[in-house]
Each structure stands twice: as C-alpha cells, then as structure tokens.
Design a protein around this motif. Structure first.
Motif: not given
Ligand code: HEM
Length: 463
Positions: A74, A99, A106, A152, A271-272, A275, A341, A400-402, A406, A408, A410
């Motif tokens: 990042r 991580h 989780f 969460t 983050a949780g 989104t 990133r 959507p979660f990439s 790195r 997502c 969650g």
């Molecule tokens: C990172 C999407 C739900 C925890 C991300 C990223 C995206 C994303 C696009 C960026 C990943 C990257 O850099 O490639 C979503 C979407 C969600 C969702 C669309 C729901 C519909 C959640 C939930 C959690 C969560 C429920 C946990 C409680 C995280 C964390 C990161 C992350 C901690 C950072 C990971 C890192 O830096 O290594 N999410 N997310 N997300 N998400 Fe989600």
C-alpha cells in the motif's frame, strides 16, 4: 521548485495527461470520474505523487494476479501516516503479520455454522427493528449499518452493540464520513502538500478531528473488552491480538503494538461495515425500483424455504438470489477504485517501467463495465449470472473484492452476510418507495460508492 521537480514522470513510465503546475492531474480524477476505460494503463500526477491507473480486467489481472507479490504493497501517503501516527497495518512491512492474524481470526471466529447462526440471530434483531416502522417510510441507512457492523463486532469484541447505542453509532458515523472525505480533493491536496496541516480550515482538518475521536473511542472499548481476558484462550480478535503482543514482546522487529491494535480494529470495523452496508442499501433500492425482480426473488425464497429460516446449504439452492446479489456488486461498485496499492519492487508491465513504491489505482469499476467481458454493462440485469437452465454461472471479470495477495479478507463473511440479510428481509417484507418518490441512482462519491439517502416502506408480506 521541489514540487515541480517531483512532477516529472520517471523514465519508461506509462504515459498520461500533461500535469498542471503544483497540483498535477488531481482534478482529472474527478472530472472524468471513473471513465478512463479506453486506455488500459496510464499515469496521473496527483500533486507530485506519480500514480499508475489500471483499467479493465486484462490489465488488472496482469498486475494483481500475475505479479501478485510485486503489486501487494500500500502507498505510504502522508494522510494515512498522519492519521495512524505512522502506524497502521496497511502500510509498511507490518501488513503480513497483521494480515495473517486477521485471516486466522476470521476463519476461527467468523466462518462456518457458528457464524451462520450468529448472523441469523442478528437478522432477527434487524427484522424486528424494521417491523417497528409498520410499513411507513424510513431511511434504512442506520439500521443496516448497525446490523452489519454487529457481525464484525462479534469477531472483534465477541459481542454485538444494541441499535440504540448512540456512542457506537456516532463513532461509525464519523468514521464513515472519513471514508468519504479520504477521497475528497482536500485529502489529495494534503498528500501533495503535507504542510497544509497548518492551514486551519478545509476538509483535511475535519478528517483529523474525526480520526482522533474514533481513536479515543476505540481505545476505551478495547480496554473494556480486554478486562476479563484469559491469556492464550482467545474469545475474539482483541484477545488474539494481545496474545500475539505478549508473545512478541521481546522481538524488536514486531509490529504488534497497542497503537496498531487500535488501528487494525478500526480498519476491520470500517472495511466490514461501510462496504457490506452500502451493498445492502443498493440491493434494497434496486428491489423497490424493479418490483418484477423483487417478485422473482421472493418466489424463489418462498419455494425453497417454505416459510422456514434460511440454512447454510440454501445458498447454492437459490441461484436467482445469488444472481441478484452478484449483479448488485457488479453494477453498484461499492469500492470503485479498490484500495490504493503500491509496487513493492521495480516492475515492468507491457513494456512500461514502474519503479518500486509507485502508487497504483485499480479501477474495479472499469472491470465491471468492460465491454470485452460484459454485454450491455450499463443495464441492471441479474440474468447475466444465469445459464439457460436458470443455474448460477460465474463470470471471470467479476472483481468486487479485487484479486491477488491483498484481496479482501472479509469476502466469505461479506457474501454470507449479504445472503442472510437479503433473504430474510425479502422473505418477511415487500419493499416499495413511498408514493411519488423517485430515488436518485447517482451515487455519493467517496472511497466507497453509496446511495444517496432514500426512504423506503417495508410492508409485511402475507405468506
Ligand atoms: C480490502 C471489497 C467486505 C475487510 C478490500 C478491497 C476491496 C474490498 C475491493 C481492496 C483489496 C485490494 O487492495 O486488492 C469489499 C466488498 C465488501 C467487503 C465489496 C462487501 C460487499 C469486507 C468485510 C470485511 C472486509 C465484511 C471484514 C470485516 C477487508 C480488509 C481489507 C479489505 C481488512 C484490507 C486487506 C489488506 O489490506 O490486506 N475489500 N470488502 N471487507 N477488506 Fe473488504
């Protein structure tokens, strides 16, 4: 002069528009919104920060998947350094151990039958709270936020917060305001000119004030939830973190610390919550907007569940519900530009040189509107996720979660939450807009895309 020198693109760097003096191309991020589809890889100068933009599925896969290690960092932006007092797990090398701990927590506290049961319980609180409106118009934002953040919270604190806990609600509100402010022009200007810290007005000051309040609140509740802790017998994320901190107490290189505990808790909460909440709010909006799609969802729910609560196995048996939720994720792009990133080492992509430490923006929005992979991408059409027999089909260009190292962490939890909240909601209620109300479909821009506030009526269904 330093700023002008910084604006020069490195040799071999992807091309991009000519930067203005000082501010570079900061404005073009907003003027063109997310529509730089045509060029797959180009660069912008964000006030002296050379940034590579990746567009479309092919370019994003090539970097995030095929060069996963290289694109896994990042950026260390002044804004985040300031807000995390140089800490925070996302930045620097500390992300790997944080991580790992979060992924383990989780898996341990947030998956399987046990978690399914706990989300189902939260759904009952959620439905009950909606019932209190007795079919009259209400803005679902706060209820959805509270219900979703509680999932969460169960993992982090082992406990839910009641929907009338105004302190917790206020913390989430200002935190979510920061997600919006972090994508404002002020935030980018601060990154370009950190001396703006001393400019007493502007949205960056609001960001800092909010961040301090969130920090103080989290510090307090973390103390409260770690009071009865039994070492090496973790009941939730905080316990597990404190165990790690104790075990690595003599290791000078460790990044586990009291401050990073607070930042990682904050990061997981936001983050949780932000989104999944936005996804569900979009899903509710589109169901009221397209009553025929809502009817089909309800027909499937009634046919498969026959009035009983959903079970884990039902997810695969409900392809139409899955298709609708996938289409909401594709169409609404709640995290349109991913999370920024950076390259961990020098990289070469399609003949361009991208030096180590370069900020990289992945335009996930462009993936979901990439005409090479989607027909009529600007139409909301759940059927694109179904085959001719009505079976659910996956799509490659659905991120959507990439993707990559790195992506997502969650994702599984988010999918489970969305399925359960959406199914139980539409099992009990019919959603419609108040008479004469036409909702705006244009999102509120920020690091996430959320619907503008709207009112909805949830009318109890006869089954
Ligand atoms: C990172 C999407 C739900 C925890 C991300 C990223 C995206 C994303 C696009 C960026 C990943 C990257 O850099 O490639 C979503 C979407 C969600 C969702 C669309 C729901 C519909 C959640 C939930 C959690 C969560 C429920 C946990 C409680 C995280 C964390 C990161 C992350 C901690 C950072 C990971 C890192 O830096 O290594 N999410 N997310 N997300 N998400 Fe989600």
């Amino acid at each position: 002069i330093r700023q002008l020198v910084k604006q020069r693109r490195p040799r071999g760097f992807p091309p991009g528009p000519t930067p203005l003096p000082m501010i570079g191309n900061i404005l073009s991020l907003w003027i063109n919104e997310y529509c730089h589809f045509i060029i797959q890889i180009f660069s912008l100068d964000l006030g002296g920060i050379s940034t590579v933009i990746l567009n479309g599925y092919d370019a994003i896969k090539e970097c995030l998947y095929h060069q996963s290690e290289v694109f896994a960092d990042r950026p260390s932006l002044p804004l985040f350094q300031k807000m995390t007092k140089m800490g925070g797990k996302c930045w620097g090398n500390s992300w790997i151990e944080h991580h790992k701990l979060a992924v383990n927590c989780f898996r341990f506290f947030g998956s399987g039958q046990r978690m399914f049961g706990r989300i189902s319980e939260e759904c009952l609180f959620f439905l009950h709270a909606i019932d209190q409106h007795q079919g009259k118009p209400f803005n679902p934002k706060h209820l959805v936020t509270n219900a979703v953040s509680n999932i969460t919270n169960l993992i982090i604190f082992g406990q839910r917060f009641t929907y009338d806990d105004s302190d917790f609600q206020h913390m989430i509100e200002i935190f979510s305001e920061n997600v919006e402010l972090a994508a404002s022009g002020w935030a980018f200007l601060y990154n370009a000119f950190p001396w703006m810290e001393y400019v007493p007005f502007g949205k960056h000051q609001k960001l800092f004030r909010n961040a301090n309040k969130v920090y103080d609140f989290l510090l307090q509740i973390i103390k409260r939830f770690s009071q009865d802790r039994v070492p090496q017998s973790p009941q939730h994320y905080i316990d597990a973190y404190l165990d790690e901190m104790e075990q690595s107490a003599t290791d000078k290189a460790t990044s586990f610390s009291q401050d990073n505990l607070i930042f990682s808790v904050g990061e997981l909460i936001i983050a949780g919550t932000e989104t999944t909440t936005n996804c569900l709010r979009w899903a509710m909006l589109y169901m009221a907007l397209y009553p025929r799609i809502q009817e089909k969802v309800q027909m499937e729910i009634d046919c498969i569940l026959n009035g009983r609560p959903p079970a884990l196995e039902d997810k695969q048996r409900m392809p139409y519900v899955e298709a609708v939720l996938h289409e909401v994720l594709r169409f609404c792009n709640v995290v349109p530009l991913g999370i920024f990133r950076a390259t961990s080492q020098d990289a070469v992509v399609r003949g361009y040189t991208i030096p180590r430490g370069t900020m990289v923006i992945t335009n996930l929005y462009s993936v979901h509107f990439d005409e090479k992979y989607w027909s009529d991408p600007s139409i909301f059409c759940p059927e694109r996720f179904l085959d001719c027999n009505g079976k659910f089909v996956r799509h490659e260009a659905f991120l959507p979660f990439s993707i990559g190292k790195r992506h997502c962490l969650g994702e599984q939890l988010a999918r489970l939450e969305m399925f359960l909240f959406f199914t139980t909601l539409l099992q009990r209620f019919h959603l419609q807009f108040p008479e004469g109300f036409i909702p705006s479909l244009s999102p509120k821009l920020g690091m996430t895309l959320q619907p503008r506030p709207y009112s909805i009526c949830a009318i109890r269904r006869q089954q």
